[in-house]
Design an enzyme around this catalytic site. Sequence first.
Site, PDB file in Angstrom:
ATOM      1  N   HIS A 156      31.406  61.228  12.396  1.00 49.89           N
ATOM      2  CA  HIS A 156      31.195  60.273  13.485  1.00 49.89           C
ATOM      3  C   HIS A 156      30.026  59.357  13.127  1.00 49.89           C
ATOM      4  CE1 HIS A 156      33.318  63.404  16.136  1.00 49.89           C
ATOM      5  NE2 HIS A 156      34.153  62.407  15.867  1.00 49.89           N
ATOM      6  N   GLU A 216      26.169  59.376  14.522  1.00 44.67           N
ATOM      7  CA  GLU A 216      25.379  60.606  14.454  1.00 44.67           C
ATOM      8  C   GLU A 216      24.560  60.607  13.161  1.00 44.67           C
ATOM      9  OE1 GLU A 216      28.558  63.466  14.993  1.00 44.67           O
ATOM     10  OE2 GLU A 216      29.090  62.585  16.922  1.00 44.67           O
ATOM     11  N   ARG A 221      31.584  55.235  16.890  1.00 38.93           N
ATOM     12  CA  ARG A 221      31.911  56.631  16.562  1.00 38.93           C
ATOM     13  C   ARG A 221      33.066  56.764  15.552  1.00 38.93           C
ATOM     14  NH1 ARG A 221      32.539  61.957  19.270  1.00 38.93           N
ATOM     15  NH2 ARG A 221      34.703  62.616  19.245  1.00 38.93           N
ATOM     16  N   HIS A 250      27.398  67.378  12.815  1.00 39.48           N
ATOM     17  CA  HIS A 250      27.508  66.416  13.911  1.00 39.48           C
ATOM     18  C   HIS A 250      26.199  66.394  14.710  1.00 39.48           C
ATOM     19  CE1 HIS A 250      31.999  65.924  13.928  1.00 39.48           C
ATOM     20  NE2 HIS A 250      31.907  67.021  13.203  1.00 39.48           N
ATOM     21  N   GLU A 305      26.205  71.081  15.645  1.00 40.58           N
ATOM     22  CA  GLU A 305      25.787  69.964  16.491  1.00 40.58           C
ATOM     23  C   GLU A 305      24.268  69.984  16.425  1.00 40.58           C
ATOM     24  OE1 GLU A 305      27.264  67.634  18.189  1.00 40.58           O
ATOM     25  OE2 GLU A 305      29.356  68.268  18.361  1.00 40.58           O
TER      26      GLU A 305
HETATM   27 ZN   LIG Z   1      30.436  64.266  15.973  1.00 42.06          ZN
END
Ligand SMILES: [Zn+2]
Length: 475
Positions: free
Chosen positions: A199, A202, A257, A327, A401
């Site tokens: 993405h 990020e 994104r 991410h 994340e």
């Molecule tokens: Zn992501």
Amino acid sequence: MKFHRSPSSRSLPAAFLPLCWLLLETVPLGYGHLYNNRYAGDKVIRLIPQTEEEAHALKKMYHQLKVDLWQPGSISYVSEGTVTDVHIPQNASRTLLAFLQEAHIQYKILIEDLQKALENGSSLRTQRNRRSLSDYNYELYHSLEEIQSWMQHLNQTHSAFIQVFSIGRSYEGRPLFILKLGRKSRAYRRAVWIDCGIHAREWIGPAFCQWFVREALLTYKTDPAMRKMLNHLDFYIMPVFNVDGYHFSWTHDRFWRKTRSRNSRFRCRGVDANRNWKVKWCDEGASVHPCDDTYCGPFPESEPEVKAVANFLRKHRKHIRAYLSFHAYAQMLLYPYSYKYATIPNFSCVETAAYKAVRALRSVHGVRYRYGPASQTLYVSSGNSMDWAYKNGIPYAFAFELRDTGHFGFLLPEMLIKPTCTETMLAVKNITMHLLQKCPRESPRVWSADPEKADADQRVLGTGWKLFAKTRATF
Ligand SMILES: [Zn+2]
């Protein structure tokens, strides 16, 4: 819920202004001149709808105002109790705030002025100048061009240890570079795949991929754990997966994104590269609409970036023992399944690895990560890379994340790159060391789809996580 946070901008004494002008001279081109001031007055607001009625009203409002959702990935995920972070343009924020006040919906302003937050977060950038690649600064975010030059530089200066090659081209024709880290001498070795930046917005992901390479090179001789890792495993590292999107996030839209592919019937561009994989493709948690941020694409592997990586992983799946994808943001360590509520066959091995990784991460700066199967911990999402890797025979598949939990969101300041990467490094080392040990397989166990039971199942390290009990990030 607290309601206000003062703007994070700081005024400088007049005496410093001439110096600032001088420093501004060193700002490199290609940073979109801070995007032509396009985010001035924009806000990021956190809302947690208390009832389904509130959630319904908010969804309607979001559609109407065409907001940029930071969390969760799609408006369809907004429901009672879900943490919802929304980037709202200046001209729409008055409408939204008036609506919230009238409907008595509680909210918290996370970022008062997005343009100022963006400028503050990149303050180090004003002090940078073009230095040689041997002085590469890992505590800055780097443009795609800088990252690619850095890779080529390492390829030349560390040829015994590093090999850089391209596995294909992006939609816009950019090479998809992979950096292979490991000793060249032995032919067949087990391997770990690491990708960052699926993405585009990020940015902490690509920063971590670069940090990993730096640490490997710096500590190989002095750290026995790193030496063991590099002696026994090869690492395939893709610092920027979604190269077109990443480039676009530097030049035009900081909060982009998706990929940048065109659609024949709609003006909206791009596909969510983490919904485009052939595993329950375009089912729950993915959108069929090209204008949505979770658009699954016209068919599986429609995106050349996804196809290239899938081909590479298919070719090397016998050797690749772990798939790690990076991410932001939410502070979570996720493993399969994402597309269904069920337990993976090697659950206890994977869960033990996750527990140890999260515990190690916390030992550095006290930062807490939730961990668990993605469907339980985050939401059900189909067609993502982690599930695909697992279903294609890679026994350890994880998605990180990274920081934070919404204070800065995607605008994690450069001064937080070092602490974030340092702690994440320890988690990755833990997972990697776990791979080198034997772990018995066990029979599958079905997770409960009942939310109350699910909460009991949910492993949360530490306390104080009520606010984020239903955090649904942008994985
Ligand atoms: Zn992501």
